[in-house]
Each structure stands twice: as structure tokens, then as C-alpha cells.
Design an enzyme around this catalytic site. Sequence first.
Site, PDB file in Angstrom:
ATOM      1  N   ARG A  37       0.820  -1.218   0.000  1.00 48.66           N
ATOM      2  CA  ARG A  37       0.000   0.000   0.000  1.00 48.66           C
ATOM      3  C   ARG A  37       0.849   1.262   0.000  1.00 48.66           C
ATOM      4  O   ARG A  37       0.444   2.279  -0.564  1.00 48.66           O
ATOM      5  CB  ARG A  37      -0.935  -0.002   1.205  1.00 48.66           C
ATOM      6  N   LYS A 198     -22.147 -15.129   1.466  1.00 43.43           N
ATOM      7  CA  LYS A 198     -23.584 -14.903   1.621  1.00 43.43           C
ATOM      8  C   LYS A 198     -24.220 -14.094   0.505  1.00 43.43           C
ATOM      9  O   LYS A 198     -23.651 -13.124   0.036  1.00 43.43           O
ATOM     10  CB  LYS A 198     -23.822 -14.151   2.918  1.00 43.43           C
ATOM     11  N   GLY A 351     -12.140  -7.882  -1.072  1.00 41.58           N
ATOM     12  CA  GLY A 351     -10.877  -8.173  -0.412  1.00 41.58           C
ATOM     13  C   GLY A 351     -10.452  -9.618  -0.543  1.00 41.58           C
ATOM     14  O   GLY A 351      -9.299  -9.923  -0.874  1.00 41.58           O
ATOM     15  N   GLY A 374     -14.298  -3.169   0.551  1.00 38.15           N
ATOM     16  CA  GLY A 374     -15.644  -2.622   0.742  1.00 38.15           C
ATOM     17  C   GLY A 374     -15.981  -1.529  -0.262  1.00 38.15           C
ATOM     18  O   GLY A 374     -17.102  -1.451  -0.765  1.00 38.15           O
TER      19      GLY A 374
HETATM   20  P1  ADP Z   1     -15.014 -10.681  -1.023  1.00 37.19           P
HETATM   21  O1  ADP Z   1     -14.220 -10.257   0.184  1.00 37.19           O
HETATM   22  O2  ADP Z   1     -14.137 -10.956  -2.209  1.00 37.19           O
HETATM   23  O3  ADP Z   1     -16.154  -9.776  -1.317  1.00 37.19           O
HETATM   24  P2  ADP Z   1     -16.654 -12.468   0.547  1.00 37.19           P
HETATM   25  O4  ADP Z   1     -16.145 -11.824   1.787  1.00 37.19           O
HETATM   26  O5  ADP Z   1     -18.037 -12.213   0.126  1.00 37.19           O
HETATM   27  O6  ADP Z   1     -15.647 -12.123  -0.677  1.00 37.19           O
HETATM   28  O7  ADP Z   1     -16.516 -14.031   0.644  1.00 37.19           O
HETATM   29  C1  ADP Z   1     -15.336 -14.696   1.007  1.00 37.19           C
HETATM   30  C2  ADP Z   1     -15.599 -15.813   1.948  1.00 37.19           C
HETATM   31  O8  ADP Z   1     -16.586 -16.706   1.445  1.00 37.19           O
HETATM   32  C3  ADP Z   1     -14.364 -16.633   2.168  1.00 37.19           C
HETATM   33  O9  ADP Z   1     -13.985 -16.539   3.511  1.00 37.19           O
HETATM   34  C4  ADP Z   1     -14.774 -18.053   1.806  1.00 37.19           C
HETATM   35  O10 ADP Z   1     -14.251 -19.026   2.682  1.00 37.19           O
HETATM   36  C5  ADP Z   1     -16.290 -17.994   1.924  1.00 37.19           C
HETATM   37  N1  ADP Z   1     -16.923 -19.035   1.112  1.00 37.19           N
HETATM   38  C6  ADP Z   1     -16.807 -19.245  -0.203  1.00 37.19           C
HETATM   39  N2  ADP Z   1     -17.505 -20.330  -0.584  1.00 37.19           N
HETATM   40  C7  ADP Z   1     -18.068 -20.846   0.523  1.00 37.19           C
HETATM   41  C8  ADP Z   1     -18.899 -21.998   0.784  1.00 37.19           C
HETATM   42  N3  ADP Z   1     -19.273 -22.824  -0.198  1.00 37.19           N
HETATM   43  N4  ADP Z   1     -19.294 -22.203   2.065  1.00 37.19           N
HETATM   44  C9  ADP Z   1     -18.910 -21.359   3.050  1.00 37.19           C
HETATM   45  N5  ADP Z   1     -18.138 -20.278   2.870  1.00 37.19           N
HETATM   46  C10 ADP Z   1     -17.715 -20.018   1.621  1.00 37.19           C
HETATM   47 MG    MG Z   2     -14.603 -10.455   2.284  1.00 39.01          MG
END
Ligand code: ADP
Ligand code: MG
Length: 394
Positions: A37, A198, A351, A374
Site C-alpha cells: 500500500r 452470503k 478483499g 468494501g
Molecule cells: P469478497 O471479500 O471478495 O467480497 P466475501 O467476503 O463475500 O468475498 O466471501 C469470502 C468468503 O466466502 C471466504 O472466507 C470463503 O471461505 C467464503 N466461502 C466461499 N464459498 C463458501 C462456501 N461454499 N461455504 C462457506 N463459505 C464459503
Molecule cells: Mg470479504
Amino acid sequence: MAKKTVRDIDVSGKRVLVRVDFNVPLDSAGNVTDDTRIRAALPTIKYLIGERARVVLMSHLGRPKGKVDERYRMGPVADRLAQLLGAPVRKMDECIGDQVRQAADSLGEGDVMLLENVRFYPGEEKNEPDFARQLAALGDILVNDAFGTAHRAHASNKGVAEFIPAVAGFLMEKEISMLSRVLSEPAKPFVAIIGGAKVSDKIGVIDNLLQKVNALLIGGGMANTFLRAGGLETGKSLLEEDKVDLAKQLMRQAKELGVAMLLPVDVVVAPEASPGAESKVVAVQEIPGDAMALDIGPQTVQNFGARIKDAATVVWNGPMGVFEMEPFAGGTVAVARALADSNAVTVIGGGDSAAAVEKAGVADKITHISTGGGASLKFLEGKELPGVAALQDK
Ligand code: ADP
Ligand code: MG
């Protein structure tokens, strides 16, 4: 870009207050363990030095919650920055007050100083006008180069802009132009890949992208809620019962809009999400009642890969599985490679998604990996970010 950048104004001889994102990881001894960063802010800082501006940098570090926390002082950051610049950096122990004000006023042209952690002050996150005014007194112009906090209306990126003109730094400019390019004028076919834990975290993103894409590929934990909406049993998988109706509605909407919505056809299942768990691939119709779907399967990877191969623009947010654990990283790594191999403009937000692409070792083959988790999500939702809104229009 519609917003002014540091190139659009005259900075020579001016005191330029720069909001950077120096929120770097530190080890227990207080050493900077990853200076990515800091290096990302160098183009803007070096440009300002070259233009003979008097540079006053400010950032947050960690979560000190509005009071002084010795662990989060900016000292180690100032040292690393000085090393990278090959020039001295004057480190202040405060952000506001007479002493800081005098130091800012006495800076020579091309000199650089770094304020203390802005989150040592409760006024920062509360965006208190009095704190913002005192920060603004240190500069003639605000340059905001901290995209990662642009989705927050804080004193250092929003409040200060009420008192002095604000423009974008180069990192901010790159983020805004790359993200708005894929949202406003994507080359078609435009494919979005959405995953992560989610559905509820990603409703806004799905809503916005559905209006724009040709295909929407859904993986990760959230896919289970869509599979359930299609009438399938998902065993012990992560499932949001209260979002099943919403998933049905999104599937209908996709159909009406002529958007191809691809769900997993096979998944990697295991009794639990643990690195040593015994895993196997099953069709989505055959998820055992006592198992969890933790990654997309090989046939799904092929289906998604074919769409990615034909795409001209790809936006990806959210890992395809629990990529932090080896047995469930395959789908995410395969999708990362498919993006790397494609000729499409590829943009990654979120992230964990950015971390997954780094882990897959293909980061240099992606058009743009957003530095703001975010903030990039809010941007993909089509929302105007407060830190961006505060920048002057061209
Ligand atoms: P980003 O930070 O890229 O927006 P998210 O925070 O929405 O992504 O999601 C990342 C998390 O989702 C990871 O910690 C990963 O372990 C979890 N994840 C992905 N697939 C599954 C699954 N099938 N069941 C439970 N958790 C999951
Ligand atoms: Mg995340």
C-alpha cells in the site's frame, strides 16, 4: 474521468494535504510486513515532489477507535516510506494543533511530512467539522488517493473537502476509471462472476450487474441459496433460508432480462470445512444430507470457463469456495486462471477475491484488481462513494 485529478491543478509551492491508505500489516515488533500500500501511493507522492509541492500525508492504521494506541503509531510507516522515496520524511506525533500547523507551514518545496494516525482522533470517523477544519488548515488542496476508505464519509476524505478543494490522486483515478469503465461502457459479452459466503452481502451488486451483463455466474456459499431456490437439497451447506425467495426472484428477473444465470452443476462436498476433511465431487442433485458444499466442481469450472473464454469484459467478486483451505481452493484458482488466460478486460473487486487471485499467482495477468474491498463492492452496487463525491468535477 469526470473528476479532477492532481494533474488538473497547479500544486507547485502549495501545501498539499494527501489522504493516503497506509493501513499496512505490522508484526508484533511493529515492523511493516507488507509495504504494497505504501508503494501504491508512490506515483502520486513522487509527482507532487517533482512539482515542488509541500506534501503533508495522512492515513489511518489499524483500528485504534478514536484514541491513541501505541501499537498503531505511524513511525514504522514513515521509516519505510523514507526508504522507498530515498528522501527524509518528517513524522509528526499529532494530526492537529499549533506544532503540526507550524511544521506544515515551514515545509520547503518538495518536502514530505506524515501526520500521526488520523484514527487516534474520534472526530475522524465521526467526520466532525471541527477536526476536519483543523486538518484542512494544513493544506491549500486535498489530494485523495485512498480508494479503500472512499466508501466512508470521514473527516480526512469528506470533511476536509468542505474547506479546501479536493482532487483525485493517481491510485484513486485508476480505481474510479477502471471500475466505472466496466459499469458504464463494458465491451460485450459482459460476464459477472459472483461468489463469497452470503447472498445477503451481495444483493446490491447482483441487482446492479443484472441490468448490465450477458451472463451471471454464481458460485461460493451463496450458490446454495440459489440451488435451494431451484428445489434442491443442500445438506449442511451454508444456506440463507430467508433469502431463498429473493434468489427465486433474481432467477426470474435474469430470465426476463435475457441474462444467462449459471449455477453450479457439481460441487466439492465434505463433512466439515476443515483443511484435513475428506472431500469428494458430487452432482448438485446429490449433495448428501450430512455434507457441506464447499467449492464448485470440475464440470462447473468448465461451464464457467467457457463463458469467461467468450467474454470481452469480466467482473469478479467473491471466491467460488472456501479457498483458504487447500481441498476447497480448486474452483477459485481455476476461475482465476481462466480470467488470466482470457483476452477480456478483467476487473476484480472484494478483499477476499483479490487475495484469492494473488494466491493463484496470476495477479499480473488481470486488468485491474481493486485495492479497496468494501469500496469496490459499493462501487459495483452502482452507489456513489462519499470520498469520490467530495472530489471536484472537471
Ligand atoms: P469478497 O471479500 O471478495 O467480497 P466475501 O467476503 O463475500 O468475498 O466471501 C469470502 C468468503 O466466502 C471466504 O472466507 C470463503 O471461505 C467464503 N466461502 C466461499 N464459498 C463458501 C462456501 N461454499 N461455504 C462457506 N463459505 C464459503
Ligand atoms: Mg470479504
